[in-house]
Design an enzyme around this catalytic site. Structure first.
Site: not given
Ligand code: IMP
Length: 194
Positions: A8-9, A40, A69-70, A153, A156
């Site tokens: 949803g991002n 979840e 997932d990141s 975002f 970064d």
């Molecule tokens: P996800 O959507 O559950 O994978 O959560 C990813 C979260 O990790 C994001 O909301 C950021 O807080 C952080 N994140 C992941 N990738 C990046 C990036 O490229 N830049 C900055 N923060 C990141």
């Protein structure tokens, strides 16, 4: 070809769309089709959470899905925020407050090493999927004044890439996508699709 992205991002969607554009892949996210999607994330690793998201969206749409997932892993914080990056410090915090939290936890620790990690899954069916996981290494800036840049975002502004002498938020979109965790995982997945 259009493929679902289990997120949803909108920032991640924009980055992945740009990363996959050379492969003529169009990305759509569940909210664009009116689908409520909020599984979840109960895994203990980026990869487990990416698989949870991929399976959950595949079960809803019955078509191939990409999920990722990141997050940010800080060496001196034993890998935190890690898989909790999106909500680190509580759901209500802004990105600036989250960045300030990481900086305050790190204090003046000289070990500033950290990386972004992205686990990405191309999920065709329950017994057919492909995985890529890539890091982007850097150093956490020393304080909020050094947290520069308005691009990207999340975390970064606080990850400094010495090769570019800039934070990730100061990179152009093209630069970030070329070297980033999501960029490199996305290219690996794109090659499978292209
Ligand atoms: P996800 O959507 O559950 O994978 O959560 C990813 C979260 O990790 C994001 O909301 C950021 O807080 C952080 N994140 C992941 N990738 C990046 C990036 O490229 N830049 C900055 N923060 C990141």
């Amino acid at each position: 070809m259009t493929i679902w992205f289990a997120s949803g991002n909108h920032h991640k969607k924009k980055e992945l769309s740009d990363i996959l554009s050379p492969y003529s892949i169009n990305i759509k996210i569940p909210s664009e089709a009116g689908i409520e999607f909020n599984p979840e994330e109960s895994g203990t690793s980026f990869l487990e959470n990416a698989m949870i998201k991929a399976k959950a969206l595949y079960d809803l749409v019955g078509e191939p899905v990409i999920a990722d997932d990141s997050g940010l892993c800080v060496d001196a914080l034993e890998g935190r925020p890690g898989i909790h990056s999106a909500y680190y410090g509580g759901e209500g915090l802004s990105s600036i407050e989250r960045n300030a939290l990481v900086l305050s936890e790190l204090g003046d620790n000289p070990n500033r090493g950290a990386c972004f990690v992205c686990a990405m899954v191309l999920y065709y069916a329950p017994n057919r999927f492909f995985i890529a996981q890539e890091p982007l290494f850097g150093n956490i800036v020393k304080d909020m004044e050094s947290a520069r840049g308005s691009g990207g975002f999340g975390y970064d502004p606080i990850l400094y890439i010495s090769e570019y002498k800039r934070t990730v938020a100061e990179l152009t979109e093209e630069e970030k996508n070329r070297i980033s965790h999501r960029g490199r995982a996305g290219i690996a997945i794109g090659r499978l699709l292209g």
